[in-house]
Design a protein around this motif. Structure first.
Motif, PDB file in Angstrom:
ATOM      1  N   GLY A 203       0.764  -1.238   0.000  1.00 34.56           N
ATOM      2  CA  GLY A 203       0.000   0.000   0.000  1.00 34.56           C
ATOM      3  C   GLY A 203       0.792   1.283   0.000  1.00 34.56           C
ATOM      4  O   GLY A 203       0.202   2.362   0.151  1.00 34.56           O
ATOM      5  N   ALA A 204       2.110   1.229  -0.184  1.00 30.34           N
ATOM      6  CA  ALA A 204       2.895   2.467  -0.259  1.00 30.34           C
ATOM      7  C   ALA A 204       2.524   3.219  -1.534  1.00 30.34           C
ATOM      8  O   ALA A 204       2.508   2.647  -2.622  1.00 30.34           O
ATOM      9  CB  ALA A 204       4.386   2.159  -0.244  1.00 30.34           C
ATOM     10  N   GLU A 205       2.223   4.496  -1.384  1.00 29.92           N
ATOM     11  CA  GLU A 205       1.843   5.295  -2.554  1.00 29.92           C
ATOM     12  C   GLU A 205       3.031   5.871  -3.294  1.00 29.92           C
ATOM     13  O   GLU A 205       2.886   6.360  -4.415  1.00 29.92           O
ATOM     14  CB  GLU A 205       0.929   6.444  -2.128  1.00 29.92           C
ATOM     15  CG  GLU A 205      -0.425   6.020  -1.610  1.00 29.92           C
ATOM     16  CD  GLU A 205      -0.470   5.779  -0.107  1.00 29.92           C
ATOM     17  OE1 GLU A 205      -1.533   5.407   0.401  1.00 29.92           O
ATOM     18  OE2 GLU A 205       0.584   5.973   0.552  1.00 29.92           O
ATOM     19  N   SER A 206       4.212   5.832  -2.674  1.00 31.30           N
ATOM     20  CA  SER A 206       5.371   6.510  -3.255  1.00 31.30           C
ATOM     21  C   SER A 206       6.652   5.729  -2.978  1.00 31.30           C
ATOM     22  O   SER A 206       6.815   5.148  -1.903  1.00 31.30           O
ATOM     23  CB  SER A 206       5.489   7.914  -2.652  1.00 31.30           C
ATOM     24  OG  SER A 206       6.688   8.550  -3.035  1.00 31.30           O
ATOM     25  N   ILE A 207       7.543   5.728  -3.962  1.00 32.10           N
ATOM     26  CA  ILE A 207       8.866   5.128  -3.832  1.00 32.10           C
ATOM     27  C   ILE A 207       9.906   6.196  -4.165  1.00 32.10           C
ATOM     28  O   ILE A 207       9.833   6.827  -5.223  1.00 32.10           O
ATOM     29  CB  ILE A 207       9.060   3.942  -4.806  1.00 32.10           C
ATOM     30  CG1 ILE A 207       7.994   2.868  -4.595  1.00 32.10           C
ATOM     31  CG2 ILE A 207      10.469   3.371  -4.675  1.00 32.10           C
ATOM     32  CD1 ILE A 207       8.079   2.129  -3.292  1.00 32.10           C
ATOM     33  N   MET A 208      10.870   6.387  -3.258  1.00 33.99           N
ATOM     34  CA  MET A 208      11.990   7.274  -3.584  1.00 33.99           C
ATOM     35  C   MET A 208      13.220   6.436  -3.857  1.00 33.99           C
ATOM     36  O   MET A 208      13.654   5.644  -3.014  1.00 33.99           O
ATOM     37  CB  MET A 208      12.279   8.252  -2.439  1.00 33.99           C
ATOM     38  CG  MET A 208      11.395   9.477  -2.453  1.00 33.99           C
ATOM     39  SD  MET A 208      12.122  10.873  -1.549  1.00 33.99           S
ATOM     40  CE  MET A 208      13.083  11.676  -2.822  1.00 33.99           C
ATOM     41  N   ASP A 209      13.761   6.602  -5.047  1.00 31.49           N
ATOM     42  CA  ASP A 209      14.978   5.903  -5.438  1.00 31.49           C
ATOM     43  C   ASP A 209      16.179   6.744  -5.010  1.00 31.49           C
ATOM     44  O   ASP A 209      16.476   7.779  -5.619  1.00 31.49           O
ATOM     45  CB  ASP A 209      14.972   5.688  -6.954  1.00 31.49           C
ATOM     46  CG  ASP A 209      16.275   5.100  -7.465  1.00 31.49           C
ATOM     47  OD1 ASP A 209      17.019   4.518  -6.643  1.00 31.49           O
ATOM     48  OD2 ASP A 209      16.545   5.223  -8.674  1.00 31.49           O
ATOM     49  N   LEU A 210      16.871   6.276  -3.980  1.00 33.25           N
ATOM     50  CA  LEU A 210      18.033   7.004  -3.454  1.00 33.25           C
ATOM     51  C   LEU A 210      19.332   6.326  -3.860  1.00 33.25           C
ATOM     52  O   LEU A 210      20.346   6.438  -3.170  1.00 33.25           O
ATOM     53  CB  LEU A 210      17.946   7.099  -1.922  1.00 33.25           C
ATOM     54  CG  LEU A 210      16.674   7.720  -1.355  1.00 33.25           C
ATOM     55  CD1 LEU A 210      16.787   7.863   0.159  1.00 33.25           C
ATOM     56  CD2 LEU A 210      16.368   9.058  -1.997  1.00 33.25           C
ATOM     57  N   SER A 211      19.321   5.624  -4.987  1.00 25.44           N
ATOM     58  CA  SER A 211      20.504   4.887  -5.441  1.00 25.44           C
ATOM     59  C   SER A 211      21.708   5.805  -5.556  1.00 25.44           C
ATOM     60  O   SER A 211      21.624   6.926  -6.065  1.00 25.44           O
ATOM     61  CB  SER A 211      20.231   4.231  -6.790  1.00 25.44           C
ATOM     62  OG  SER A 211      19.238   3.238  -6.670  1.00 25.44           O
ATOM     63  N   SER A 212      22.843   5.300  -5.078  1.00 21.91           N
ATOM     64  CA  SER A 212      24.066   6.104  -5.080  1.00 21.91           C
ATOM     65  C   SER A 212      25.268   5.296  -5.556  1.00 21.91           C
ATOM     66  O   SER A 212      26.406   5.573  -5.163  1.00 21.91           O
ATOM     67  CB  SER A 212      24.338   6.650  -3.663  1.00 21.91           C
ATOM     68  OG  SER A 212      24.454   5.580  -2.733  1.00 21.91           O
ATOM     69  N   TYR A 213      25.002   4.315  -6.422  1.00 23.54           N
ATOM     70  CA  TYR A 213      26.109   3.495  -6.923  1.00 23.54           C
ATOM     71  C   TYR A 213      25.680   2.799  -8.211  1.00 23.54           C
ATOM     72  O   TYR A 213      24.530   2.401  -8.362  1.00 23.54           O
ATOM     73  CB  TYR A 213      26.518   2.443  -5.895  1.00 23.54           C
ATOM     74  CG  TYR A 213      27.706   1.589  -6.341  1.00 23.54           C
ATOM     75  CD1 TYR A 213      29.006   2.067  -6.201  1.00 23.54           C
ATOM     76  CD2 TYR A 213      27.506   0.334  -6.903  1.00 23.54           C
ATOM     77  CE1 TYR A 213      30.087   1.307  -6.615  1.00 23.54           C
ATOM     78  CE2 TYR A 213      28.576  -0.431  -7.317  1.00 23.54           C
ATOM     79  CZ  TYR A 213      29.875   0.054  -7.174  1.00 23.54           C
ATOM     80  OH  TYR A 213      30.949  -0.697  -7.584  1.00 23.54           O
ATOM     81  N   GLY A 214      26.628   2.661  -9.129  1.00 27.72           N
ATOM     82  CA  GLY A 214      26.410   1.836 -10.319  1.00 27.72           C
ATOM     83  C   GLY A 214      25.534   2.492 -11.369  1.00 27.72           C
ATOM     84  O   GLY A 214      25.479   3.721 -11.500  1.00 27.72           O
ATOM     85  N   ASP A 215      24.826   1.644 -12.124  1.00 29.22           N
ATOM     86  CA  ASP A 215      23.990   2.099 -13.243  1.00 29.22           C
ATOM     87  C   ASP A 215      22.641   2.556 -12.707  1.00 29.22           C
ATOM     88  O   ASP A 215      21.630   1.858 -12.814  1.00 29.22           O
ATOM     89  CB  ASP A 215      23.825   0.956 -14.256  1.00 29.22           C
ATOM     90  CG  ASP A 215      23.080   1.388 -15.499  1.00 29.22           C
ATOM     91  OD1 ASP A 215      22.724   2.585 -15.604  1.00 29.22           O
ATOM     92  OD2 ASP A 215      22.812   0.529 -16.369  1.00 29.22           O
ATOM     93  N   THR A 216      22.632   3.734 -12.133  1.00 22.70           N
ATOM     94  CA  THR A 216      21.409   4.231 -11.501  1.00 22.70           C
ATOM     95  C   THR A 216      20.311   4.512 -12.521  1.00 22.70           C
ATOM     96  O   THR A 216      19.119   4.378 -12.200  1.00 22.70           O
ATOM     97  CB  THR A 216      21.704   5.522 -10.712  1.00 22.70           C
ATOM     98  OG1 THR A 216      22.308   6.477 -11.603  1.00 22.70           O
ATOM     99  CG2 THR A 216      22.647   5.244  -9.557  1.00 22.70           C
ATOM    100  N   ARG A 217      20.680   4.881 -13.718  1.00 21.51           N
ATOM    101  CA  ARG A 217      19.659   5.268 -14.701  1.00 21.51           C
ATOM    102  C   ARG A 217      18.809   4.077 -15.140  1.00 21.51           C
ATOM    103  O   ARG A 217      17.589   4.206 -15.311  1.00 21.51           O
ATOM    104  CB  ARG A 217      20.306   5.939 -15.909  1.00 21.51           C
ATOM    105  CG  ARG A 217      19.289   6.658 -16.779  1.00 21.51           C
ATOM    106  CD  ARG A 217      19.890   7.528 -17.844  1.00 21.51           C
ATOM    107  NE  ARG A 217      18.916   8.503 -18.296  1.00 21.51           N
ATOM    108  CZ  ARG A 217      19.092   9.310 -19.335  1.00 21.51           C
ATOM    109  NH1 ARG A 217      20.229   9.260 -20.030  1.00 21.51           N
ATOM    110  NH2 ARG A 217      18.144  10.159 -19.692  1.00 21.51           N
ATOM    111  N   THR A 218      19.424   2.935 -15.317  1.00 22.10           N
ATOM    112  CA  THR A 218      18.669   1.741 -15.718  1.00 22.10           C
ATOM    113  C   THR A 218      17.649   1.381 -14.646  1.00 22.10           C
ATOM    114  O   THR A 218      16.488   1.075 -14.957  1.00 22.10           O
ATOM    115  CB  THR A 218      19.621   0.561 -15.964  1.00 22.10           C
ATOM    116  OG1 THR A 218      20.473   0.876 -17.069  1.00 22.10           O
ATOM    117  CG2 THR A 218      18.852  -0.706 -16.272  1.00 22.10           C
TER     118      THR A 218
END
Length: 435
Positions: free
Chosen positions: A93-108
Motif C-alpha cells: 500500500g505504499a503510494e510513493s517510492i523514492m529511489d536514493l541509489s548512489s552506486y552503479g547504473d542508476t539510470r537503468t
C-alpha cells in the motif's frame, strides 16, 4: 483546452483524468479537488513520461500518504533485491517510492521503476550527479548539476528533492549558530561542501528558474529539500531550520507563479511537544503547500526501533497538518534495510497515517476500525484477519498459540470478556471453569 501541469489545468478550470482518479479514491468532489490543486494545497505528482503511474493526491483534506526510500549503494549493490522491495512496498500500500541509489547504473534502475511501477517515483538528483560524473565533488560544475535534473525529468520521475534552500546566506547562518549534529541531510551536506570548496552559490538556488522550466515541461513536482532538518532533538526548531524554511516559502511562490506543483520537506528529529507548532509554522511560511516529513523521530536513543519513534512523531505530525510521511525502518542509523525492515517500516508508517486520518476526520477512515470492532464482537477471526493491516502476521500469531476453543484466543480462553458478555446478553449461563 491545453495545459502544461496539473496546477495549470486546475487554474484553467480543467479537471484532468488524474484528478478524476484521485477524487474517486478520496471520496471527494472533483471540483473541490481541482480548487485545492489550483491553490497549491494539493498536488498530484505525475510526470508525463511515467506511463505506468496510478495517480495519487497529497495534501489538504486527503488521506495521509506514505513514501518508501530504497535504492542501491556501494555496500549493497543488488538491484534485483531493491526492485523486489519496491514490488513488496507497492503490494503493502505504499503510494510513493523514492529511489536514493548512489552506486552503479542508476539510470537503468530508475527507468525500470518509471516503466513498471504504479507508485509515485521520487529521486534526489544531487546524489546521482556524484555517481554519474565519476569525478571529485568540487569539480562538478553548476551546469552539470542542472543537467542531472533534466535527465531525471526525461526518465519519468514524478517528484524530485531539490536542495535549494541551502544557499550561501543559510550556510553562513548555520556556521554562526553551532549545532550539536551539524547537517545530517545527505544532499544538504553535499551542497554545503560544494559551496564551501568552490565559493559559488548553490546552483539549484541561483538557477531556480531553469529548474522550474524543466518541471513545467514534464509536470514534475518539486519537493523542496530540508538540508537543515534537525538530526537530533537538541537541534530541533533552531535558527538554521527556520531560516531555510523561510527561503523555501519564497521559492514556493516562485514555483506556483510558473504553475509548478510543490511540497515542502520537514524535520527528522523533534521532541513531541514541538511537532504541532512546527506544522503550523510550515503552513504559514510555505503558504499551505503540502508538508512531507521524515518521522519526525521523537527520541534519539532507540536504534533498532526507530520505526516506532518515527511512527509516534508521524502520527502527531499528520494529525497536525503534515500530508506525506516518509517511512523509517528499524535499520535507520544502522544499515541499509532488508526486506523485513522495509515491511516493518511500512506498517509503522501506515499505522501512523491511518491514526492521523481518523483524528482529522478524513471520510471513511474510521469505518475500517468500525468494521474491525464488529468482527471482534462476533469473534469472527477470518474477518479480523481480512481487516488487519498485516493479515499474514495476525494469522500467524494466532496459529502459533492455538487456543483450546476456537471462539477464544490463548490470552483469555474461557475468561474472554467478549464471549462471556455476548452469552449473558443472549440469555445464556456463563460458568467459565467447567466449560
Amino acid at each position: 483546452m491545453s495545459y502544461t501541469t496539473q496546477m495549470d489545468a486546475a487554474r484553467q478550470g480543467i479537471v484532468t483524468p488524474q484528478m478524476k482518479i484521485v477524487a474517486k479514491k478520496e471520496h471527494m468532489e472533483e471540483e473541490k479537488l481541482r480548487e485545492l490543486i489550483a491553490k497549491g494545497q494539493v498536488i498530484i505528482p505525475c510526470n508525463k513520461n511515467h506511463t505506468s503511474i496510478d495517480p495519487n493526491g497529497v495534501g489538504a483534506c486527503l488521506t495521509t500518504k506514505i513514501n518508501v526510500n530504497l535504492g542501491v549503494s556501494r555496500d549493497w549493490k543488488d538491484a534485483d533485491m531493491e526492485y523486489e522491495k519496491v514490488r513488496s512496498a507497492v503490494e503493502m500500500g505504499a503510494e510513493s517510492i523514492m529511489d536514493l541509489s548512489s552506486y552503479g547504473d542508476t539510470r537503468t534502475f530508475r527507468r525500470k521503476l518509471t516503466a513498471e511501477c504504479p507508485a509515485m517515483i521520487g529521486t534526489v538528483p544531487i546524489y546521482d550527479a556524484v555517481v554519474y560524473y565519476h569525478k571529485a565533488l568540487g569539480q562538478i560544475t553548476s551546469q552539470e548539476w542542472l543537467d542531472i535534473v533534466r535527465m531525471h525529468a526525461e526518465d519519468g520521475v514524478d517528484f524530485m528533492t531539490i536542495h535549494c534552500g541551502m544557499n550561501r546566506a543559510t550556510a553562513e547562518r548555520f556556521k554562526k549558530n553551532k549545532r550539536l549534529m551539524n547537517i545530517v541531510s545527505r544532499g544538504g551536506s553535499i551542497m554545503f561542501a560544494w559551496m564551501e570548496m568552490t565559493g559559488q552559490e548553490n546552483p539549484f538556488y541561483e538557477h531556480f528558474d531553469q529548474i522550474l522550466q524543466i518541471c513545467r515541461e514534464y509536470d514534475i513536482t518539486l519537493s523542496l529539500g530540508d538540508a537543515c532538518r534537525p538530526g537530533c532533538l537538541a537541534d530541533a526548531t533552531d535558527t538554521a531550520q527556520i531560516e531555510e524554511l523561510i527561503t523555501l516559502g519564497e521559492l514556493t511562490k516562485r514555483a506556483w507563479a510558473q504553475d509548478v506543483q510543490v511540497m515542502i520537506e520537514g524535520p527528522g528529529h523533534m521532541p513531541m511537544n514541538q511537532i504541532a507548532a512546527n506544522m503550523e509554522i510550515q503552513k504559514t511560511l510555505c503558504h499551505g503547500a503540502p508538508f512531507y516529513v521524515l518521522g519526525p523521530l521523537v527520541t534519539d536513543v532507540a536504534p533498532g526501533y526507530d520505526h516506532i519513534t518515527a511512527a509516534i512523531g508521524g502520527a502527531i505530525a499528520a494529525m497536525s497538518g503534515a500530508s506525506f510521511l516518509c517511512y523509517v525502518t528499524p535499520a535507520e542509523h544502522l544499515r541499509l534495510p532488508n526486506a523485513e525492515d522495509v515491511k516493518e517500516g511500512i506498517i509503522a508508517a501506515k499505522i501512523a497515517a491511518h491514526a492521523a486520518d481518523i483524528a482529522k476526520g478524513i471520510p471513511g477512515a474510521a469505518e475500517w476500525d468500525y468494521k474491525m470492532s464488529q468482527a471482534r464482537k462476533r469473534l469472527d477471526w477470518e474477518a479480523m484477519f481480512a481487516l488487519s493491516m498485516d493479515p499474514e502476521k495476525a494469522r500467524r500469531y494466532r496459529a502459533e498459540a492455538k487456543p483450546e476453543k476456537e471462539d477464544t484466543c490463548s490470552m483469555c480462553g474461557n475468561f474472554c470478556a467478549v464471549k462471556n458478555t455476548n452469552r449473558i446478553l443472549d440469555g445464556e449461563i456463563v460458568t467459565i471453569f467447567d466449560e
